[in-house]
Motif scaffolding. Structure first.
Motif, PDB file in Angstrom:
ATOM      1  N   GLN A  70       1.010   6.449   1.294  1.00  0.00           N
ATOM      2  CA  GLN A  70       2.363   6.993   1.165  1.00  0.00           C
ATOM      3  C   GLN A  70       2.401   7.932  -0.029  1.00  0.00           C
ATOM      4  O   GLN A  70       1.921   7.606  -1.105  1.00  0.00           O
ATOM      5  CB  GLN A  70       3.349   5.843   0.963  1.00  0.00           C
ATOM      6  N   LEU A  71       2.975   9.106   0.175  1.00  0.00           N
ATOM      7  CA  LEU A  71       3.151  10.090  -0.890  1.00  0.00           C
ATOM      8  C   LEU A  71       4.484  10.774  -0.651  1.00  0.00           C
ATOM      9  O   LEU A  71       4.656  11.530   0.297  1.00  0.00           O
ATOM     10  CB  LEU A  71       2.013  11.115  -0.886  1.00  0.00           C
ATOM     11  N   GLU A  72       5.439  10.433  -1.501  1.00  0.00           N
ATOM     12  CA  GLU A  72       6.760  11.034  -1.400  1.00  0.00           C
ATOM     13  C   GLU A  72       7.251  11.254  -2.824  1.00  0.00           C
ATOM     14  O   GLU A  72       6.643  10.733  -3.766  1.00  0.00           O
ATOM     15  CB  GLU A  72       7.706  10.143  -0.597  1.00  0.00           C
ATOM     16  N   PRO A  73       8.298  12.006  -3.015  1.00  0.00           N
ATOM     17  CA  PRO A  73       8.758  12.257  -4.385  1.00  0.00           C
ATOM     18  C   PRO A  73       8.963  10.945  -5.155  1.00  0.00           C
ATOM     19  O   PRO A  73       9.719  10.076  -4.740  1.00  0.00           O
ATOM     20  CB  PRO A  73      10.081  13.002  -4.191  1.00  0.00           C
ATOM     21  N   GLY A  74       8.191  10.794  -6.233  1.00  0.00           N
ATOM     22  CA  GLY A  74       8.342   9.630  -7.086  1.00  0.00           C
ATOM     23  C   GLY A  74       7.671   8.361  -6.608  1.00  0.00           C
ATOM     24  O   GLY A  74       7.824   7.308  -7.222  1.00  0.00           O
ATOM     25  N   ARG A  75       6.894   8.408  -5.524  1.00  0.00           N
ATOM     26  CA  ARG A  75       6.249   7.179  -5.029  1.00  0.00           C
ATOM     27  C   ARG A  75       4.896   7.491  -4.406  1.00  0.00           C
ATOM     28  O   ARG A  75       4.757   8.388  -3.580  1.00  0.00           O
ATOM     29  CB  ARG A  75       7.125   6.478  -4.003  1.00  0.00           C
ATOM     30  N   ILE A  76       3.906   6.708  -4.834  1.00  0.00           N
ATOM     31  CA  ILE A  76       2.535   6.847  -4.346  1.00  0.00           C
ATOM     32  C   ILE A  76       2.037   5.448  -4.003  1.00  0.00           C
ATOM     33  O   ILE A  76       2.165   4.524  -4.808  1.00  0.00           O
ATOM     34  CB  ILE A  76       1.615   7.443  -5.430  1.00  0.00           C
ATOM     35  N   VAL A  77       1.454   5.291  -2.806  1.00  0.00           N
ATOM     36  CA  VAL A  77       0.906   3.995  -2.403  1.00  0.00           C
ATOM     37  C   VAL A  77      -0.522   4.202  -1.901  1.00  0.00           C
ATOM     38  O   VAL A  77      -0.760   5.009  -0.998  1.00  0.00           O
ATOM     39  CB  VAL A  77       1.760   3.323  -1.300  1.00  0.00           C
ATOM     40  N   PHE A  78      -1.453   3.465  -2.515  1.00  0.00           N
ATOM     41  CA  PHE A  78      -2.851   3.448  -2.091  1.00  0.00           C
ATOM     42  C   PHE A  78      -3.175   2.057  -1.562  1.00  0.00           C
ATOM     43  O   PHE A  78      -2.716   1.058  -2.121  1.00  0.00           O
ATOM     44  CB  PHE A  78      -3.794   3.708  -3.274  1.00  0.00           C
ATOM     45  N   VAL A  79      -3.995   1.997  -0.508  1.00  0.00           N
ATOM     46  CA  VAL A  79      -4.465   0.712   0.009  1.00  0.00           C
ATOM     47  C   VAL A  79      -5.987   0.768   0.061  1.00  0.00           C
ATOM     48  O   VAL A  79      -6.566   1.668   0.680  1.00  0.00           O
ATOM     49  CB  VAL A  79      -3.884   0.398   1.399  1.00  0.00           C
ATOM     50  N   GLY A  80      -6.614  -0.178  -0.631  1.00  0.00           N
ATOM     51  CA  GLY A  80      -8.069  -0.278  -0.645  1.00  0.00           C
ATOM     52  C   GLY A  80      -8.503  -1.531   0.073  1.00  0.00           C
ATOM     53  O   GLY A  80      -7.822  -2.559   0.010  1.00  0.00           O
ATOM     54  N   SER A  81      -9.644  -1.441   0.756  1.00  0.00           N
ATOM     55  CA  SER A  81     -10.084  -2.634   1.482  1.00  0.00           C
ATOM     56  C   SER A  81     -11.599  -2.718   1.571  1.00  0.00           C
ATOM     57  O   SER A  81     -12.313  -1.718   1.493  1.00  0.00           O
ATOM     58  CB  SER A  81      -9.473  -2.654   2.887  1.00  0.00           C
ATOM     59  N   ASN A  82     -12.039  -3.949   1.718  1.00  0.00           N
ATOM     60  CA  ASN A  82     -13.414  -4.278   2.080  1.00  0.00           C
ATOM     61  C   ASN A  82     -13.352  -5.605   2.836  1.00  0.00           C
ATOM     62  O   ASN A  82     -12.257  -6.055   3.196  1.00  0.00           O
ATOM     63  CB  ASN A  82     -14.328  -4.317   0.842  1.00  0.00           C
ATOM     64  N   LYS A  83     -14.492  -6.236   3.075  1.00  0.00           N
ATOM     65  CA  LYS A  83     -14.482  -7.476   3.857  1.00  0.00           C
ATOM     66  C   LYS A  83     -13.785  -8.633   3.145  1.00  0.00           C
ATOM     67  O   LYS A  83     -13.255  -9.533   3.783  1.00  0.00           O
ATOM     68  CB  LYS A  83     -15.915  -7.901   4.214  1.00  0.00           C
ATOM     69  N   THR A  84     -13.751  -8.585   1.817  1.00  0.00           N
ATOM     70  CA  THR A  84     -13.237  -9.702   1.037  1.00  0.00           C
ATOM     71  C   THR A  84     -11.756  -9.603   0.727  1.00  0.00           C
ATOM     72  O   THR A  84     -11.065 -10.609   0.623  1.00  0.00           O
ATOM     73  CB  THR A  84     -14.015  -9.817  -0.295  1.00  0.00           C
ATOM     74  N   ALA A  85     -11.251  -8.359   0.555  1.00  0.00           N
ATOM     75  CA  ALA A  85      -9.876  -8.218   0.079  1.00  0.00           C
ATOM     76  C   ALA A  85      -9.246  -6.899   0.511  1.00  0.00           C
ATOM     77  O   ALA A  85      -9.937  -5.934   0.852  1.00  0.00           O
ATOM     78  CB  ALA A  85      -9.844  -8.305  -1.451  1.00  0.00           C
ATOM     79  N   THR A  86      -7.915  -6.887   0.457  1.00  0.00           N
ATOM     80  CA  THR A  86      -7.126  -5.667   0.621  1.00  0.00           C
ATOM     81  C   THR A  86      -6.267  -5.552  -0.634  1.00  0.00           C
ATOM     82  O   THR A  86      -5.563  -6.484  -1.003  1.00  0.00           O
ATOM     83  CB  THR A  86      -6.231  -5.737   1.870  1.00  0.00           C
ATOM     84  N   SER A  87      -6.368  -4.397  -1.283  1.00  0.00           N
ATOM     85  CA  SER A  87      -5.655  -4.165  -2.538  1.00  0.00           C
ATOM     86  C   SER A  87      -4.673  -3.015  -2.350  1.00  0.00           C
ATOM     87  O   SER A  87      -5.052  -1.945  -1.884  1.00  0.00           O
ATOM     88  CB  SER A  87      -6.666  -3.816  -3.638  1.00  0.00           C
ATOM     89  N   THR A  88      -3.419  -3.242  -2.706  1.00  0.00           N
ATOM     90  CA  THR A  88      -2.395  -2.210  -2.592  1.00  0.00           C
ATOM     91  C   THR A  88      -1.902  -1.856  -3.991  1.00  0.00           C
ATOM     92  O   THR A  88      -1.490  -2.739  -4.746  1.00  0.00           O
ATOM     93  CB  THR A  88      -1.218  -2.696  -1.729  1.00  0.00           C
ATOM     94  N   ASP A  89      -1.984  -0.577  -4.333  1.00  0.00           N
ATOM     95  CA  ASP A  89      -1.440  -0.065  -5.592  1.00  0.00           C
ATOM     96  C   ASP A  89      -0.214   0.765  -5.242  1.00  0.00           C
ATOM     97  O   ASP A  89      -0.326   1.789  -4.568  1.00  0.00           O
ATOM     98  CB  ASP A  89      -2.464   0.820  -6.318  1.00  0.00           C
ATOM     99  N   ASP A  90       0.931   0.308  -5.691  1.00  0.00           N
ATOM    100  CA  ASP A  90       2.211   0.958  -5.390  1.00  0.00           C
ATOM    101  C   ASP A  90       2.794   1.447  -6.710  1.00  0.00           C
ATOM    102  O   ASP A  90       3.130   0.647  -7.587  1.00  0.00           O
ATOM    103  CB  ASP A  90       3.128  -0.066  -4.715  1.00  0.00           C
ATOM    104  N   LEU A  91       2.883   2.769  -6.858  1.00  0.00           N
ATOM    105  CA  LEU A  91       3.356   3.371  -8.099  1.00  0.00           C
ATOM    106  C   LEU A  91       4.653   4.131  -7.857  1.00  0.00           C
ATOM    107  O   LEU A  91       4.714   4.986  -6.971  1.00  0.00           O
ATOM    108  CB  LEU A  91       2.299   4.336  -8.648  1.00  0.00           C
ATOM    109  N   THR A  92       5.663   3.807  -8.633  1.00  0.00           N
ATOM    110  CA  THR A  92       6.941   4.507  -8.572  1.00  0.00           C
ATOM    111  C   THR A  92       7.139   5.210  -9.899  1.00  0.00           C
ATOM    112  O   THR A  92       6.985   4.596 -10.964  1.00  0.00           O
ATOM    113  CB  THR A  92       8.100   3.526  -8.309  1.00  0.00           C
ATOM    114  N   VAL A  93       7.466   6.504  -9.834  1.00  0.00           N
ATOM    115  CA  VAL A  93       7.606   7.324 -11.039  1.00  0.00           C
ATOM    116  C   VAL A  93       9.034   7.849 -11.116  1.00  0.00           C
ATOM    117  O   VAL A  93       9.521   8.479 -10.171  1.00  0.00           O
ATOM    118  CB  VAL A  93       6.599   8.502 -11.009  1.00  0.00           C
TER     119      VAL A  93
END
Length: 143
Positions: A70-93
């Motif tokens: 997700q990339l919109e004014p003031g908000r960025i969301v990254f999702v990372g994954s592998n077999k062990t985990a899913t990591s979500t980084d949600d940044l609001t500016v």
């Protein structure tokens, strides 16, 4: 599932912060757990862009593929994954009165047997969150 939230305040303009943070390769400078992070592919950064991230956690390296979800004014969301985990980084500016505030939310969902470690790992991720505040502040203030 582990959830970590931190708030970072800088005097760097909000749009400058968003422009910088949307390139996840910069995580090398602001994320204390990131060893390396390289973009896969080329062209402008947009939803769907991906990065290969190598992180160190508890003395071991792990690799994740991060995708800009997700990339919109003031908000960025990254999702990372592998077999062990899913990591979500949600940044609001947000920016007000010459001060930019970054609300950083990280959610790590473990898969399979790794789920059993959730309660034990929460403290470790909280520590990483504490380390993130000065490193992200320094990186953003240098822009």
């Amino acid at each position: 599932m582990v959830h970590v939230h931190r708030t970072i305040t800088v005097r760097t303009p909000g749009q400058t912060v968003v422009d910088y943070l949307q390139d996840f390769a910069h995580a090398e400078a602001w994320d204390p757990g990131t060893v390396s992070c390289t973009r896969e592919g080329g062209g402008p950064i947009a939803v769907g862009s991906q990065w290969h991230n190598v992180s160190e956690f508890r003395g071991k390296q792990t690799e994740l593929t991060y995708r800009l979800e997700q990339l919109e004014p003031g908000r960025i969301v990254f999702v990372g994954s592998n077999k062990t985990a899913t990591s979500t980084d949600d940044l609001t500016v947000t920016e007000e009165g010459g001060v930019t505030t970054i609300s950083y939310h990280a959610t790590i969902k473990f898969h399979g047997l790794a789920k059993l470690a959730d309660p034990l790992l929460k403290r470790e991720f909280e520590k990483l969150g504490d380390e993130l505040v000065p490193t992200m502040t320094k990186a953003l203030e240098a822009l």
